[in-house]
Write a protein that holds these residues in place. Structure first.
Motif, PDB file in Angstrom:
ATOM      1  N   UNK A  45      37.866 109.739  46.148  1.00 42.67           N
ATOM      2  CA  UNK A  45      37.790 108.370  45.624  1.00 42.67           C
ATOM      3  C   UNK A  45      38.933 108.023  44.679  1.00 42.67           C
ATOM      4  N   UNK A  46      39.867 108.937  44.453  1.00 45.69           N
ATOM      5  CA  UNK A  46      40.940 108.670  43.509  1.00 45.69           C
ATOM      6  C   UNK A  46      42.305 108.932  44.133  1.00 45.69           C
ATOM      7  N   UNK A  47      43.293 108.290  43.553  1.00 39.50           N
ATOM      8  CA  UNK A  47      44.700 108.526  43.894  1.00 39.50           C
ATOM      9  C   UNK A  47      45.398 108.888  42.591  1.00 39.50           C
ATOM     10  N   UNK A  48      45.858 110.127  42.491  1.00 41.61           N
ATOM     11  CA  UNK A  48      46.365 110.643  41.216  1.00 41.61           C
ATOM     12  C   UNK A  48      47.878 110.824  41.261  1.00 41.61           C
ATOM     13  N   UNK A  49      48.541 110.327  40.243  1.00 41.83           N
ATOM     14  CA  UNK A  49      49.979 110.524  40.065  1.00 41.83           C
ATOM     15  C   UNK A  49      50.196 111.385  38.838  1.00 41.83           C
ATOM     16  N   UNK A  50      50.988 112.443  38.991  1.00 45.91           N
ATOM     17  CA  UNK A  50      51.294 113.342  37.880  1.00 45.91           C
ATOM     18  C   UNK A  50      52.742 113.141  37.459  1.00 45.91           C
ATOM     19  N   UNK A  51      52.989 113.166  36.161  1.00 42.36           N
ATOM     20  CA  UNK A  51      54.339 112.922  35.651  1.00 42.36           C
ATOM     21  C   UNK A  51      55.104 114.228  35.431  1.00 42.36           C
ATOM     22  N   UNK A  52      54.562 115.129  34.609  1.00 40.05           N
ATOM     23  CA  UNK A  52      55.206 116.419  34.360  1.00 40.05           C
ATOM     24  C   UNK A  52      54.701 117.434  35.375  1.00 40.05           C
ATOM     25  N   UNK A  53      55.559 117.836  36.301  1.00 43.70           N
ATOM     26  CA  UNK A  53      55.145 118.724  37.382  1.00 43.70           C
ATOM     27  C   UNK A  53      55.936 120.020  37.466  1.00 43.70           C
ATOM     28  N   UNK A  54      57.150 120.021  36.963  1.00 47.61           N
ATOM     29  CA  UNK A  54      58.075 121.121  37.200  1.00 47.61           C
ATOM     30  C   UNK A  54      57.883 122.249  36.189  1.00 47.61           C
ATOM     31  N   UNK A  55      57.409 123.432  36.624  1.00 45.44           N
ATOM     32  CA  UNK A  55      57.207 124.543  35.690  1.00 45.44           C
ATOM     33  C   UNK A  55      58.505 125.131  35.157  1.00 45.44           C
ATOM     34  N   UNK A  56      59.652 124.724  35.735  1.00 48.06           N
ATOM     35  CA  UNK A  56      60.944 125.210  35.264  1.00 48.06           C
ATOM     36  C   UNK A  56      61.587 124.252  34.264  1.00 48.06           C
ATOM     37  N   UNK A  57      60.929 123.119  34.022  1.00 48.94           N
ATOM     38  CA  UNK A  57      61.462 122.114  33.113  1.00 48.94           C
ATOM     39  C   UNK A  57      60.844 122.247  31.725  1.00 48.94           C
ATOM     40  N   UNK A  58      61.673 122.070  30.695  1.00 49.42           N
ATOM     41  CA  UNK A  58      61.163 122.065  29.324  1.00 49.42           C
ATOM     42  C   UNK A  58      60.491 120.709  29.083  1.00 49.42           C
ATOM     43  N   UNK A  59      59.154 120.683  28.920  1.00 49.21           N
ATOM     44  CA  UNK A  59      58.459 119.401  28.738  1.00 49.21           C
ATOM     45  C   UNK A  59      58.952 118.609  27.529  1.00 49.21           C
TER      46      UNK A  59
END
Length: 287
Positions: A45-59
């Motif tokens: 029932x949902x459509x989810x968008x994630x912003x921070x995804x890259x585990x190699x990136x410094x958040x």
């Protein structure tokens, strides 16, 4: 209007109403592990968008793109960490106001203040709070599917039980074991495991992008050279100079090292990520 036209109009209206009801609830999550939890609670029932995804990136070095702002414009629910971890979210939400948008801020749910350790997802007590708030918010936003959200919540909470069991087992075996870290990413989980975390002043300096004091640095180096700690934990997504030097010294001194991340590895659920981190901790402490 003849009977055929009326029937056609009624059918069209029914189709339109059904389509509107079936439209997924759009959710934007600042961090990918919150996005994963949102998908588990929302299901189909949902459509989810994630912003921070890259585990190699410094958040901490993240800069939002225009596409993030567009996604927020259409979101009905927004989930982010708060507690000064993702301040860019507050700016984006202020620039893209929506009267019917609901926000879930983990820091507020956990009653954390500015200056507290913001890595809340490593606190075993926090993610159940987020999941329950997501279910409640979805039930209010999409009442026809409320039963599904309630059911998914119970499934999610049940899936956290193996994490709690592993924490309990590690704590029973390794409570009070002295460990150290370059910054407090893993701090809440270390506390849950009963580990004796050292060099916390050094960690706060690194987290706040300030140079650790000479005395804090000397104490950290002494712990590593004299094997006063049984495990060295570092943030594998950050490359602070002081932390990098300590990592090199830990390896040189033969202290077991463990890299942890601030975002979930690609393709892994929140539960699997936590279980993998705990398995790595247990393996390192066994050396």
């Amino acid at each position: 209007m003849n009977l055929i036209s009326c029937a056609a109009l009624a059918a069209a209206l029914c189709i339109s109403v059904h389509a509107a009801a079936a439209a997924p609830v759009k959710i934007v999550a600042a961090e990918n592990f919150y996005a994963d939890v949102a998908r588990q609670i929302g299901g189909a029932h949902v459509q989810v968008t994630s912003i921070l995804n890259n585990p190699d990136q410094d958040p901490h070095l993240f800069e939002a793109s225009p596409s993030v702002g567009r996604a927020l414009t259409h979101a009905k629910i927004v989930v982010y960490n708060g507690a000064d971890y993702d301040p860019w979210m507050d700016k984006l939400l202020s620039a893209s106001k929506a009267s019917d948008r609901r926000t879930i801020v983990t820091g507020q749910l956990a009653h954390k203040q500015s200056g507290d350790n913001p890595h809340l997802w490593y606190d075993p007590s926090v993610m159940p709070l987020v999941a329950k708030e997501l279910a409640t918010t979805l039930e209010a936003s999409d009442p026809p599917n409320a039963q599904d959200y309630a059911k998914n919540l119970q499934s999610f909470l049940a899936a956290l039980k193996p994490i709690d069991a592993r924490i309990k087992a590690i704590k029973a075996k390794y409570a009070s074991t002295p460990v150290t870290a370059t910054e407090p990413v893993f701090g809440y989980m270390a506390k849950a495991l009963g580990l004796d975390m050292r060099n916390e002043h050094f960690q706060l300096s690194v987290m706040n992008d300030t140079e650790p004091s000479a005395s804090d640095t000397a104490a950290f180096e002494s712990d590593l050279r004299n094997h006063a700690v049984k495990l060295f934990i570092y943030n594998s997504q950050a490359s602070d100079g002081a932390a990098t030097r300590m990592l090199a010294l830990a390896k040189q001194s033969g202290v077991p090292v463990l890299g942890v991340t601030e975002t979930a590895p690609a393709g892994k659920s929140f539960q699997r990520w936590m279980l993998n981190e705990l398995a790595a901790v247990e393996k390192a402490l066994a050396h």
